[in-house]
Design a protein around this motif. Sequence first.
Motif, PDB file in Angstrom:
ATOM      1  N   UNK A 185      46.342 -23.130  55.847  1.00  0.00           N
ATOM      2  CA  UNK A 185      46.456 -23.228  54.396  1.00  0.00           C
ATOM      3  C   UNK A 185      47.923 -23.362  54.010  1.00  0.00           C
ATOM      4  N   UNK A 186      48.202 -24.315  53.134  1.00  0.00           N
ATOM      5  CA  UNK A 186      49.566 -24.497  52.653  1.00  0.00           C
ATOM      6  C   UNK A 186      49.588 -24.353  51.137  1.00  0.00           C
ATOM      7  N   UNK A 187      50.527 -23.563  50.632  1.00  0.00           N
ATOM      8  CA  UNK A 187      50.677 -23.403  49.185  1.00  0.00           C
ATOM      9  C   UNK A 187      52.141 -23.570  48.802  1.00  0.00           C
ATOM     10  N   UNK A 188      52.348 -23.939  47.555  1.00  0.00           N
ATOM     11  CA  UNK A 188      53.696 -24.042  46.992  1.00  0.00           C
ATOM     12  C   UNK A 188      53.627 -23.503  45.571  1.00  0.00           C
ATOM     13  N   UNK A 189      54.406 -22.481  45.291  1.00  0.00           N
ATOM     14  CA  UNK A 189      54.385 -21.865  43.970  1.00  0.00           C
ATOM     15  C   UNK A 189      55.707 -22.075  43.257  1.00  0.00           C
ATOM     16  N   UNK A 190      55.639 -22.211  41.940  1.00  0.00           N
ATOM     17  CA  UNK A 190      56.822 -22.427  41.109  1.00  0.00           C
ATOM     18  C   UNK A 190      56.998 -21.280  40.120  1.00  0.00           C
ATOM     19  N   UNK A 191      58.230 -21.134  39.641  1.00  0.00           N
ATOM     20  CA  UNK A 191      58.537 -20.059  38.698  1.00  0.00           C
ATOM     21  C   UNK A 191      59.675 -20.512  37.783  1.00  0.00           C
ATOM     22  N   UNK A 192      59.580 -20.164  36.524  1.00  0.00           N
ATOM     23  CA  UNK A 192      60.585 -20.549  35.540  1.00  0.00           C
ATOM     24  C   UNK A 192      61.951 -19.948  35.872  1.00  0.00           C
ATOM     25  N   UNK A 193      62.978 -20.791  35.951  1.00  0.00           N
ATOM     26  CA  UNK A 193      64.331 -20.293  36.209  1.00  0.00           C
ATOM     27  C   UNK A 193      64.814 -19.401  35.073  1.00  0.00           C
ATOM     28  N   UNK A 194      64.442 -19.744  33.861  1.00  0.00           N
ATOM     29  CA  UNK A 194      64.839 -18.927  32.712  1.00  0.00           C
ATOM     30  C   UNK A 194      64.296 -17.503  32.846  1.00  0.00           C
ATOM     31  N   UNK A 195      63.016 -17.398  33.223  1.00  0.00           N
ATOM     32  CA  UNK A 195      62.418 -16.075  33.391  1.00  0.00           C
ATOM     33  C   UNK A 195      63.025 -15.366  34.590  1.00  0.00           C
ATOM     34  N   UNK A 196      63.290 -16.114  35.656  1.00  0.00           N
ATOM     35  CA  UNK A 196      63.898 -15.522  36.847  1.00  0.00           C
ATOM     36  C   UNK A 196      65.273 -14.955  36.519  1.00  0.00           C
ATOM     37  N   UNK A 197      66.014 -15.647  35.671  1.00  0.00           N
ATOM     38  CA  UNK A 197      67.342 -15.184  35.270  1.00  0.00           C
ATOM     39  C   UNK A 197      67.239 -13.902  34.451  1.00  0.00           C
ATOM     40  N   UNK A 198      66.231 -13.829  33.600  1.00  0.00           N
ATOM     41  CA  UNK A 198      66.025 -12.612  32.794  1.00  0.00           C
ATOM     42  C   UNK A 198      65.731 -11.419  33.695  1.00  0.00           C
ATOM     43  N   UNK A 199      64.868 -11.643  34.702  1.00  0.00           N
ATOM     44  CA  UNK A 199      64.519 -10.568  35.631  1.00  0.00           C
ATOM     45  C   UNK A 199      65.748 -10.143  36.426  1.00  0.00           C
ATOM     46  N   UNK A 200      66.510 -11.134  36.918  1.00  0.00           N
ATOM     47  CA  UNK A 200      67.719 -10.828  37.695  1.00  0.00           C
ATOM     48  C   UNK A 200      68.716 -10.041  36.858  1.00  0.00           C
ATOM     49  N   UNK A 201      68.876 -10.424  35.599  1.00  0.00           N
ATOM     50  CA  UNK A 201      69.795  -9.721  34.712  1.00  0.00           C
ATOM     51  C   UNK A 201      69.373  -8.273  34.533  1.00  0.00           C
ATOM     52  N   UNK A 202      68.081  -8.063  34.308  1.00  0.00           N
ATOM     53  CA  UNK A 202      67.559  -6.705  34.121  1.00  0.00           C
ATOM     54  C   UNK A 202      67.757  -5.859  35.376  1.00  0.00           C
ATOM     55  N   UNK A 203      67.413  -6.423  36.527  1.00  0.00           N
ATOM     56  CA  UNK A 203      67.500  -5.679  37.779  1.00  0.00           C
ATOM     57  C   UNK A 203      68.945  -5.385  38.154  1.00  0.00           C
ATOM     58  N   UNK A 204      69.802  -6.400  38.102  1.00  0.00           N
ATOM     59  CA  UNK A 204      71.205  -6.223  38.485  1.00  0.00           C
ATOM     60  C   UNK A 204      71.906  -5.238  37.558  1.00  0.00           C
ATOM     61  N   UNK A 205      71.659  -5.361  36.264  1.00  0.00           N
ATOM     62  CA  UNK A 205      72.291  -4.434  35.315  1.00  0.00           C
ATOM     63  C   UNK A 205      71.855  -3.006  35.616  1.00  0.00           C
ATOM     64  N   UNK A 206      70.573  -2.812  35.876  1.00  0.00           N
ATOM     65  CA  UNK A 206      70.065  -1.472  36.172  1.00  0.00           C
ATOM     66  C   UNK A 206      70.682  -0.892  37.430  1.00  0.00           C
ATOM     67  N   UNK A 207      70.805  -1.710  38.482  1.00  0.00           N
ATOM     68  CA  UNK A 207      71.376  -1.235  39.740  1.00  0.00           C
ATOM     69  C   UNK A 207      72.864  -0.945  39.602  1.00  0.00           C
ATOM     70  N   UNK A 208      73.576  -1.778  38.857  1.00  0.00           N
ATOM     71  CA  UNK A 208      75.009  -1.543  38.664  1.00  0.00           C
ATOM     72  C   UNK A 208      75.258  -0.275  37.854  1.00  0.00           C
ATOM     73  N   UNK A 209      74.416  -0.032  36.876  1.00  0.00           N
ATOM     74  CA  UNK A 209      74.552   1.177  36.062  1.00  0.00           C
ATOM     75  C   UNK A 209      74.325   2.429  36.904  1.00  0.00           C
ATOM     76  N   UNK A 210      73.404   2.337  37.871  1.00  0.00           N
ATOM     77  CA  UNK A 210      73.171   3.469  38.770  1.00  0.00           C
ATOM     78  C   UNK A 210      74.429   3.789  39.566  1.00  0.00           C
ATOM     79  N   UNK A 211      75.209   2.750  39.854  1.00  0.00           N
ATOM     80  CA  UNK A 211      76.436   2.930  40.625  1.00  0.00           C
ATOM     81  C   UNK A 211      77.644   3.212  39.728  1.00  0.00           C
ATOM     82  N   UNK A 212      77.375   3.362  38.434  1.00  0.00           N
ATOM     83  CA  UNK A 212      78.446   3.675  37.500  1.00  0.00           C
ATOM     84  C   UNK A 212      79.285   2.481  37.105  1.00  0.00           C
ATOM     85  N   UNK A 213      78.752   1.289  37.281  1.00  0.00           N
ATOM     86  CA  UNK A 213      79.502   0.074  36.945  1.00  0.00           C
ATOM     87  C   UNK A 213      78.774  -0.669  35.833  1.00  0.00           C
ATOM     88  N   UNK A 214      79.503  -1.030  34.795  1.00  0.00           N
ATOM     89  CA  UNK A 214      78.923  -1.750  33.660  1.00  0.00           C
ATOM     90  C   UNK A 214      79.780  -2.977  33.372  1.00  0.00           C
TER      91      UNK A 214
END
Length: 226
Positions: A186-215
């Motif tokens: 079985x072969x599959x190929x999935x796509x995802x919105x770059x705009x949404x991916x950027x929003x998720x990355x921003x949320x995750x990275x900001x949260x992780x940096x804040x844990x380390x005391x960096x803003x």
Amino acid sequence: MKTRIIIMGMVLSFALPTFCQAQSMKDRFKQRKELLKMNKDMQGEKTSKESRKQAKEMKKEGWKVAPGALSLEQQIERSSLYQNMFEEDLVTPMYVWGDASTTAENYDAGKMQALELARLNLVGSIEANITQIVENNRDNKQLSAGKAASVVKTLSASKSFITQKLGQTIPIIDTYRELPNGNVVVRVQTFYSMEKAREIALEVVRGELEKEGEDLGDELDQLLGE
């Protein structure tokens, strides 16, 4: 041509959304029903010569599609369309994607495994593309190289969190072929919105940096292209 544009607009609106982990079975059934209806609407749409050529070669190799899915020609056409859509800078892709193939005793089991692998590859693609965005914005906007490096490092270490937040993705390519021993590839190929991916990355990275005391404040938004 106008009809094709309208239908493709519908596909882009429905086929690539994300869903939270707690999405109800009722919502999943509704989304599945909408996807099948769109597939049916697209059955009569014409495809390019190149898509038909690729599909012909795949059929010779034994590739098939599941009942209710788009034809190989249409799947290839949609995949090509999404891969060649870019944001306003004409460099950043509008969608990221992940491919995977797996062998199993039957189609359903193979598809489940392939989707999981494609999901992991999709996250890797998100990381690679957003890293490129960070580096481009660092250079173009003359932002701190040290802070950019910190964002890239945090992004790489946070792939598991990004995976959790992706929710459900829908395959554009969904095909299989039977082997002489009775197993199925079985072969599959999935796509995802770059705009949404950027929003998720921003949320995750900001949260992780804040844990380390960096803003990084607004600079983080700029680095990620927000």
